[in-house]
Motif scaffolding. Sequence first.
Motif, PDB file in Angstrom:
ATOM      1  N   THR A 212      44.970  26.358  31.210  1.00 34.58           N
ATOM      2  CA  THR A 212      45.381  27.194  30.074  1.00 34.58           C
ATOM      3  C   THR A 212      44.867  28.620  30.255  1.00 34.58           C
ATOM      4  OG1 THR A 212      45.361  25.264  28.595  1.00 34.58           O
ATOM      5  CG2 THR A 212      45.295  27.431  27.558  1.00 34.58           C
ATOM      6  N   LYS A 213      43.620  28.740  30.741  1.00 36.83           N
ATOM      7  CA  LYS A 213      43.059  30.069  31.021  1.00 36.83           C
ATOM      8  C   LYS A 213      43.871  30.767  32.107  1.00 36.83           C
ATOM      9  CE  LYS A 213      38.168  29.408  29.827  1.00 36.83           C
ATOM     10  NZ  LYS A 213      36.791  29.314  30.382  1.00 36.83           N
ATOM     11  N   MET A 214      44.228  29.998  33.163  1.00 34.60           N
ATOM     12  CA  MET A 214      45.017  30.559  34.250  1.00 34.60           C
ATOM     13  C   MET A 214      46.375  31.035  33.736  1.00 34.60           C
ATOM     14  SD  MET A 214      46.120  28.694  37.832  1.00 34.60           S
ATOM     15  CE  MET A 214      44.424  28.385  38.313  1.00 34.60           C
ATOM     16  N   ALA A 216      47.129  31.949  30.669  1.00 34.01           N
ATOM     17  CA  ALA A 216      46.945  33.142  29.823  1.00 34.01           C
ATOM     18  C   ALA A 216      46.754  34.384  30.694  1.00 34.01           C
ATOM     19  CB  ALA A 216      45.743  32.952  28.905  1.00 34.01           C
ATOM     20  N   LYS A 217      45.990  34.197  31.781  1.00 37.17           N
ATOM     21  CA  LYS A 217      45.742  35.312  32.700  1.00 37.17           C
ATOM     22  C   LYS A 217      47.037  35.759  33.374  1.00 37.17           C
ATOM     23  CE  LYS A 217      42.547  36.614  36.408  1.00 37.17           C
ATOM     24  NZ  LYS A 217      41.483  36.130  37.319  1.00 37.17           N
ATOM     25  N   GLN A 218      47.841  34.773  33.808  1.00 40.08           N
ATOM     26  CA  GLN A 218      49.119  35.098  34.458  1.00 40.08           C
ATOM     27  C   GLN A 218      50.074  35.771  33.480  1.00 40.08           C
ATOM     28  OE1 GLN A 218      50.577  31.444  36.168  1.00 40.08           O
ATOM     29  NE2 GLN A 218      49.212  31.555  37.944  1.00 40.08           N
ATOM     30  N   GLU A 219      50.093  35.281  32.242  1.00 38.57           N
ATOM     31  CA  GLU A 219      50.976  35.875  31.233  1.00 38.57           C
ATOM     32  C   GLU A 219      50.573  37.320  30.943  1.00 38.57           C
ATOM     33  OE1 GLU A 219      50.646  33.147  28.008  1.00 38.57           O
ATOM     34  OE2 GLU A 219      52.272  31.843  28.735  1.00 38.57           O
ATOM     35  N   LYS A 220      49.247  37.542  30.897  1.00 38.77           N
ATOM     36  CA  LYS A 220      48.757  38.906  30.662  1.00 38.77           C
ATOM     37  C   LYS A 220      49.153  39.821  31.818  1.00 38.77           C
ATOM     38  CE  LYS A 220      44.522  41.391  29.469  1.00 38.77           C
ATOM     39  NZ  LYS A 220      43.052  41.255  29.263  1.00 38.77           N
ATOM     40  N   ALA A 221      49.014  39.282  33.039  1.00 39.80           N
ATOM     41  CA  ALA A 221      49.397  40.064  34.225  1.00 39.80           C
ATOM     42  C   ALA A 221      50.898  40.338  34.226  1.00 39.80           C
ATOM     43  CB  ALA A 221      48.996  39.306  35.492  1.00 39.80           C
ATOM     44  N   ALA A 222      51.686  39.338  33.781  1.00 37.95           N
ATOM     45  CA  ALA A 222      53.140  39.503  33.747  1.00 37.95           C
ATOM     46  C   ALA A 222      53.546  40.588  32.757  1.00 37.95           C
ATOM     47  CB  ALA A 222      53.806  38.174  33.382  1.00 37.95           C
TER      48      ALA A 222
END
Length: 290
Positions: A212-214, A216-222
């Motif tokens: 879930t953290k990963m 969220a991190k990917q979504e933020k980067a996207a």
Amino acid sequence: KMKAKQEKAAVKEAELKAAKRERVSALVDETMPGKSAEDLLAMYDGKEDQLIKNLEKMNSKKLVKDKANKQQSVRQLVDETNPGKSAEELLAMYDGKEDDLIKNLTKMKAKQEKTAELKAIKQQSVRALVDENNPGKSAEELLAMYDGKEDALIKNLEKMKAKQENKQKDTLKSSKQESVRALVDGVNPGKSAEELLTMYEGKEDDLIKNLTKMKAKQEKAAVKEAELKAAKRERVSALVDETMPGKSAEDLLAMYDGKEDQLIKNLEKMNSKKLVKDKANKQQSVRQLV
């Protein structure tokens, strides 16, 4: 001889008086007449036989009263314990031994009370287990069916509870595994869902937390990437308007998809040349006008 005879009589009289004093003392202990043995002996000095007679009458009345009280206690205990024989039968069997009878009935009562208390605790356990398990019958129905066999009923209900808990655990585990698979599909962590589930067996919550953290991190980067790309598109559009390279901004962006930085660099060079040329033309116009 006379002296010896008198001394012997005196000794006998002293022994008899001591025996009477001892008898009085014992009767006073039994009857509790309200005065001490010493007080009564002083009052009845020389009339100890009369004192003993009075105390024995008093004791006799007390014994009758005590026996009646004991019989009443026996009847009450029999009513409470239901020992299998009537109070009168037991009193006849234990005539003169009422204390033993009362002792036995009191023990029986205590045992029955303890049994009743234990049964009440077991019944409460059954009610709690029925509320948790919903076995299809009410607690009262089951208690009536298993009267006297509450331990077996509790054992069965606890097995049912354990089975339901295991089923719930399996359902929860399956749900967590599905969540992991969905997250793996979304984040592509470099290992398959099955590999990760094997590695995190029994620790699925930690795995879900990490994925879930990963995510969220990917979504933020996207989001950041999308904002950057939008800014580049806007910059390309502005440069195209300025340089008019012969193709639209959309055409150029399609041609340079993923290489927007190179496109911007090229357009900025073209714009730079155009600005130099425009400036030279303006200077020539000024000279001509002058």
